[in-house]
Every structure is written in C-alpha cells, then in structure tokens.
Design an enzyme around this catalytic site. Sequence first.
Site, PDB file in Angstrom:
ATOM      1  N   LYS A 176      10.224  10.313   1.036  1.00 47.74           N
ATOM      2  CA  LYS A 176       9.769   9.192   1.872  1.00 47.74           C
ATOM      3  C   LYS A 176       9.131   8.109   1.004  1.00 47.74           C
ATOM      4  O   LYS A 176       8.529   8.408  -0.025  1.00 47.74           O
ATOM      5  CB  LYS A 176       8.741   9.701   2.890  1.00 47.74           C
ATOM      6  CG  LYS A 176       9.304  10.745   3.851  1.00 47.74           C
ATOM      7  CD  LYS A 176       8.204  11.414   4.655  1.00 47.74           C
ATOM      8  CE  LYS A 176       7.275  12.229   3.788  1.00 47.74           C
ATOM      9  NZ  LYS A 176       6.301  13.038   4.555  1.00 47.74           N
ATOM     10  N   THR A 210      -1.976   4.215   9.438  1.00 48.06           N
ATOM     11  CA  THR A 210      -0.863   5.032   8.929  1.00 48.06           C
ATOM     12  C   THR A 210      -1.188   6.524   8.938  1.00 48.06           C
ATOM     13  O   THR A 210      -0.477   7.314   8.332  1.00 48.06           O
ATOM     14  CB  THR A 210      -0.529   4.620   7.486  1.00 48.06           C
ATOM     15  OG1 THR A 210      -1.733   4.731   6.705  1.00 48.06           O
ATOM     16  CG2 THR A 210      -0.002   3.208   7.401  1.00 48.06           C
ATOM     17  N   GLY A 212      -1.015  10.099   9.685  1.00 53.77           N
ATOM     18  CA  GLY A 212      -0.060  10.983  10.358  1.00 53.77           C
ATOM     19  C   GLY A 212       1.381  10.507  10.335  1.00 53.77           C
ATOM     20  O   GLY A 212       2.220  11.057  11.054  1.00 53.77           O
ATOM     21  N   THR A 213       1.706   9.532   9.496  1.00 49.53           N
ATOM     22  CA  THR A 213       3.098   9.044   9.459  1.00 49.53           C
ATOM     23  C   THR A 213       4.080  10.158   9.081  1.00 49.53           C
ATOM     24  O   THR A 213       5.133  10.302   9.698  1.00 49.53           O
ATOM     25  CB  THR A 213       3.285   7.871   8.465  1.00 49.53           C
ATOM     26  OG1 THR A 213       2.637   8.215   7.244  1.00 49.53           O
ATOM     27  CG2 THR A 213       2.742   6.585   8.997  1.00 49.53           C
ATOM     28  N   GLY A 214       3.701  10.921   8.050  1.00 49.44           N
ATOM     29  CA  GLY A 214       4.613  11.970   7.572  1.00 49.44           C
ATOM     30  C   GLY A 214       4.797  13.067   8.611  1.00 49.44           C
ATOM     31  O   GLY A 214       5.911  13.559   8.835  1.00 49.44           O
ATOM     32  N   CYS A 215       3.702  13.458   9.265  1.00 51.99           N
ATOM     33  CA  CYS A 215       3.768  14.502  10.311  1.00 51.99           C
ATOM     34  C   CYS A 215       4.687  14.027  11.437  1.00 51.99           C
ATOM     35  O   CYS A 215       5.564  14.758  11.913  1.00 51.99           O
ATOM     36  CB  CYS A 215       2.385  14.770  10.900  1.00 51.99           C
ATOM     37  SG  CYS A 215       1.135  15.219   9.688  1.00 51.99           S
TER      38      CYS A 215
END
Length: 292
Positions: A176, A210, A212-215
């Site tokens: 990412k 931003t 928690g974007t990856g979760c």
Amino acid sequence: MNAKPQVLTIAGSDSGGGAGIQADLKTFQELGTFGCSVLTAVTAQNTTGVHGIYPMDQQAVKQQIDAIGTDFDIRAVKTGMLFDANLIEEVTQGIKRYHWGNLVIDPVMIAKGGASLLQQEAVEAIKHSLIPLAALITPNIPEAEVLSGIQIIDTESRKQAAEAILQLGAGAVIIKGGHSTDPDVAEDFYLDQDGMMLFLRSERLATKETHGTGCTFSAALTAELGKGRTMEEALFTAKEFIQAALAHPLGIGSGHGPTHHAAYRESKEKEVVHLVRQSSDLFSNGYAQRRY
Ligand SMILES: Nc1ncnc2c1ncn2[C@@H]1O[C@H](COP(=O)(O)OP(=O)(O)O)[C@@H](O)[C@H]1O
Ligand SMILES: Cc1ncc(COP(=O)(O)O)c(N)n1
C-alpha cells in the site's frame, strides 16, 4: 431468507472505533456481509494514540476460533493485530483446522502514533507460519520493508520487495502506498504468483484523518472476496471504499481521526480510482489500462 456471506476478522480491539476489529466489522456491514470476530487483544486507544495493550489469553483466542469454526460458514478471513508469536501460532492452527480460505493478512506492526502492535520476534512467526496460508498479504511500505529486508525507495525496489514477500508463500501481495512521499497520488502495487501486476491509483487526499486506513482497506477486500468477487474486483472496490472513507472526514477526536466507513454507501458520487494492469514479464511492452 436474506443470506449474507459470513466473514471473519481476527484482530485487536480499538476502543476509539476507527481501526482494528471495530473498523473491520463496520466495513463488513457496509459491504453487505455478516461479520464475525476473534479478539486477539484489547487496546485502550483514541485518535491521539495507543494508551494500553492487553493481549488475550491464548486459550481465549482458541475458544473464539472454535466457536466460529464449529457453527459458521466462513467465506473469507482477515487477520490484523496479532501481537505475539504464541497468538500467531494459535491463529495459524485455527485457520488450518477449519480449512478457511480467502485469507487476507494485514501484517499490522506499528500503529500510526508509533505504538508497537506486534512483538519483534513475532515477525518470524508471521513470515513462516501464517503468510504461506494467505491468498493476499497487504503490507504498508514500512511493513513490506521489514518482511522483505529491502528498503523501498522507488518502483523497482518496491517490485523487488513484493517479489521477496511472494517467496514467503502468499498467493499475492499488495504494497500500500499511504506512506509514500508522492504528493499527488496514493498508489498501491499488487503482484501475484502468476506475475500479474496491478497499480491501484487515486488522488492523495490532504487529510490527517487516516486512522485505520489499512484495517479498513483489508476488511473491504475480505468482504468482497467473501462475496465471491475476483481478486481484481475486490481490489478495485476496496480502493474505492477507502478513498470515499478518506474523502468525507468525520472530524472525530483531536488527533488522527477515523475514516468515514459509511461514505462509500452514502456519498452520491464514486471516487475516481484507476486500475492499471501489467504483466511482470511484459514490463517494457506497455500496458493495458482499464477504467471501470
Ligand atoms: N492520504 C491518502 N489519500 C488517499 N489514499 C490514501 C491516503 N493514505 C492512505 N491511503 C490509502 O489507504 C490504504 C491504506 O494504506 P496505508 O495508509 O499505507 O496503510 P496502513 O494504514 O496499513 O499504514 C491504501 O489504499 C492507500 O493508498
Ligand atoms: C487494534 C488496532 N489494530 C490495528 C491498528 C492499525 O491501524 P493504523 O495503522 O491505521 O493506526 C490499530 N491502530 N489498532
């Protein structure tokens, strides 16, 4: 009967509601799946940071997995914060015991505020126990550097890192781009065992909300795979979902606020996302571009 595909997250709780289990369950719901959860840890967390970490007892994780595995028809699973090597082993055994497929691993290591959500020695357990079971692993740039041992400074080193991660046995990897220094574009790079490369691009949004974007991104992928979408379809929807969640901030908390999990469903206009497909061995021959 309105049967929804059942999907599972194995991750930590974020009391602040923007990341972890809470982000995953909200995302599962938004995308029309029925979300189940196995908690690996409780964090005392808000938009200013992680203030406490309380890992679950190994037996508690096993019992949660068995409760789900003996009663539910799980179509896709994601893992998030796993914290230590013993919990990783327990989770690995559980996934094998119930033959769960469509496994998406978000190799959560460090929270945006800097707190460590994975013990250092547990990295080896993720690499050698869990990753070989994965359909897809979704590291951010620092995580991809740790997993591959390669410093990512340009597109070539990013590709080398992705290849090194694939050698650990996952079906595919997406590195990412949230942490890249590109001021204009948030680009995620996907590579799979067939040599297919995908570049998922969106406008980089100037927001500090931003958390928690990856979760959220990996949960959206899991929901879509659980619904039977192809990997390419799932990636595209997940990117649209996170772009919408970032584009419509909620203004919650005084630090890095959560993304807006309902925005993909509620907003009238879809965010612009580009997906560019390339074959790894056709690198110099140009590429096909597809706009959905
Ligand atoms: N400022 C931003 N603008 C647009 N997309 C972003 C931005 N920050 C992160 N993303 C996207 O959010 C998703 C999660 O990426 P990233 O933030 O790198 O993950 P993590 O939360 O694991 O560090 C990716 O699809 C990435 O491209
Ligand atoms: C329980 C838990 N799981 C994962 C993250 C990572 O999310 P982020 O990288 O966006 O801080 C987090 N902060 N808390």
